[in-house]
Design an enzyme around this catalytic site. Structure first.
Site, PDB file in Angstrom:
ATOM      1  N   SER A  27       0.653  -1.186  -0.309  1.00  0.00           N
ATOM      2  CA  SER A  27      -0.287  -0.022  -0.003  1.00  0.00           C
ATOM      3  C   SER A  27       1.198   1.491   0.100  1.00  0.00           C
ATOM      4  CB  SER A  27      -0.827   0.246   1.782  1.00  0.00           C
ATOM      5  OG  SER A  27      -1.403  -0.889   1.433  1.00  0.00           O
ATOM      6  N   ASP A  80      -0.063  -1.729  -4.530  1.00  0.00           N
ATOM      7  CA  ASP A  80      -1.909  -1.960  -4.854  1.00  0.00           C
ATOM      8  C   ASP A  80      -2.931  -0.170  -4.542  1.00  0.00           C
ATOM      9  OD1 ASP A  80      -4.419  -2.587  -3.913  1.00  0.00           O
ATOM     10  OD2 ASP A  80      -4.150  -2.830  -1.896  1.00  0.00           O
ATOM     11  N   GLU A  85      -7.796   0.475 -12.156  1.00  0.00           N
ATOM     12  CA  GLU A  85      -9.227   0.110 -11.736  1.00  0.00           C
ATOM     13  C   GLU A  85     -10.348   1.301 -12.268  1.00  0.00           C
ATOM     14  OE1 GLU A  85      -9.787   0.583  -7.731  1.00  0.00           O
ATOM     15  OE2 GLU A  85     -11.547   2.029  -7.992  1.00  0.00           O
ATOM     16  N   HIS A 100     -13.580  -3.138   0.415  1.00  0.00           N
ATOM     17  CA  HIS A 100     -12.453  -3.150   1.793  1.00  0.00           C
ATOM     18  C   HIS A 100     -12.960  -3.201   2.446  1.00  0.00           C
ATOM     19  CE1 HIS A 100     -10.614  -1.397  -2.076  1.00  0.00           C
ATOM     20  NE2 HIS A 100      -9.764  -2.054  -2.123  1.00  0.00           N
ATOM     21  N   HIS A 142     -11.192  -6.654  -5.418  1.00  0.00           N
ATOM     22  CA  HIS A 142     -10.890  -6.211  -3.950  1.00  0.00           C
ATOM     23  C   HIS A 142     -11.322  -6.515  -3.545  1.00  0.00           C
ATOM     24  CE1 HIS A 142      -7.415  -3.769  -5.956  1.00  0.00           C
ATOM     25  NE2 HIS A 142      -7.924  -3.551  -6.867  1.00  0.00           N
TER      26      HIS A 142
HETATM   27  P1  13P Z   1      -9.864  -5.926   2.071  1.00  0.00           P
HETATM   28  O1  13P Z   1      -9.647  -4.785   2.966  1.00  0.00           O
HETATM   29  O2  13P Z   1     -11.321  -6.665   2.127  1.00  0.00           O
HETATM   30  O3  13P Z   1      -8.941  -6.643   2.856  1.00  0.00           O
HETATM   31  O4  13P Z   1      -9.133  -5.969   0.583  1.00  0.00           O
HETATM   32  C1  13P Z   1      -8.264  -5.437   0.266  1.00  0.00           C
HETATM   33  C2  13P Z   1      -7.798  -4.476  -1.039  1.00  0.00           C
HETATM   34  O5  13P Z   1      -8.953  -5.233  -1.490  1.00  0.00           O
HETATM   35  C3  13P Z   1      -6.404  -4.143  -1.576  1.00  0.00           C
HETATM   36  O6  13P Z   1      -6.489  -3.460  -2.648  1.00  0.00           O
END
Ligand code: 13P
Length: 300
Positions: free
Chosen positions: A50, A82, A134, A180, A208
């Site tokens: 991230s 990500d 995306e 998320h 995701h």
């Molecule tokens: P979660 O928050 O459901 O684990 O998803 C993670 C995600 O999609 C990161 O891009």
């Protein structure tokens, strides 16, 4: 040596009808735990950082941890960014050893999203780096990116078709109803939309918001076109809870390495469970062999 082509990994997983687990590490130990887990069950792995994690440790440290860990196993492992929103950060990932990057311009108008993704494509392609992009907007909280329920919206299949025609993506993140973070209530996954988009784009899709989706839902998404399943929130919880639990069960033990070992084992267990659930167990070395053979053919 197991640093490999992200795009090819996704194509192979799609052909074989399983998904590669993509976990967001939070430190060196979580990276090491996911690599050990992948190696022990012979599964391919996507390690995806991230933006917040990059800001915390810096590009160089993360890239060197990845290279060190992934070079010593015989399963394919990629380092992916990500939800990249900052163009300078994305460029630096390409320049410092990431094997794939996500450009997330999904909050911009469609034409602007295409323009920015093309810019990243032009930087990434000569470096052999693959792209995730995306469209639509996935709801929930992913690190510093907060998309309120009322702002989240599903991908438009016509736009998805045009997007993938104009851009040769490694994997496509179309908003299909997942979110998320932990779900409040039943997730409303638009299976028909996954089906429609995959049929039109023939591009493996990223699922995701994998935390909290049940096995049946994930299996159906994989069958329809998803070849990458993202898990971040689940890991964050295991990371903190395992540490706290060790201390609760061993209140007078102040040996840090014992606490870290308990945390490490808990993370490894989660990774193995998810990789197995998504169908990747037992597939890693065969995938690596296929990728190596195709590389030899193109360089011969
Ligand atoms: P979660 O928050 O459901 O684990 O998803 C993670 C995600 O999609 C990161 O891009």
């Amino acid at each position: 040596m197991a640093l490999t082509s992200f795009k090819q990994m996704l194509r192979i997983a799609r052909r074989e009808q399983y998904a590669i687990a993509a976990f967001n590490p939070v430190d060196y130990a979580s990276m090491r735990a996911m690599v050990e887990a992948a190696s022990e069950i012979d599964a391919p792995l996507i390690m995806q950082t991230s933006a917040k994690t990059i800001n915390y440790y810096g590009h160089e440290a993360l890239a060197s941890w990845y290279k060190h860990l992934a070079s010593n196993v015989d399963v394919p492992i990629t380092l992916h960014l990500d939800h990249g929103k900052d163009m300078d950060m994305i460029k630096k990932c390409i320049d410092t050893g990431w094997t794939a990057v996500m450009i997330d311009a999904s909050d911009k108008p469609f034409e602007e999203n295409i323009r920015l993704t093309k810019q990243v494509f032009d930087w990434a392609t000569p470096a052999g780096v693959a792209i995730e992009a995306e469209i639509g907007e996935i709801g929930g909280v992913e690190e510093d990116i907060i998309v309120a329920e009322e702002d989240a919206h599903l991908a438009n299949p016509d736009e998805a078709e045009r997007f993938c025609r104009e851009l040769d993506l490694g994997v496509f993140a179309a908003a299909i109803g997942t979110a998320h973070g932990y779900y409040h209530g039943e997730p409303k996954v638009a299976f028909d939309l996954i089906d429609d988009i995959y049929k039109r784009t023939q591009t493996p899709m990223a699922l995701h918001g994998g935390t909290g989706l049940d096995q049946e839902t994930i299996a159906r998404c994989i069958q329809l076109g998803c070849s990458k399943v993202n898990i971040s929130t689940n890991l964050k919880h295991v990371f903190v809870d395992s540490f706290v639990e060790y201390n609760r069960n061993n209140p007078s033990d102040y040996e840090p390495l014992k606490v870290l070992s308990a945390q490490f084992e808990a993370m490894k267990e989660l990774f193995k469970e998810k990789m197995t659930e998504f169908g990747g167990a037992g597939k890693g070395s065969a995938m690596l062999k296929e990728i190596r053979e195709s590389e030899n053919m193109t360089t011969a």
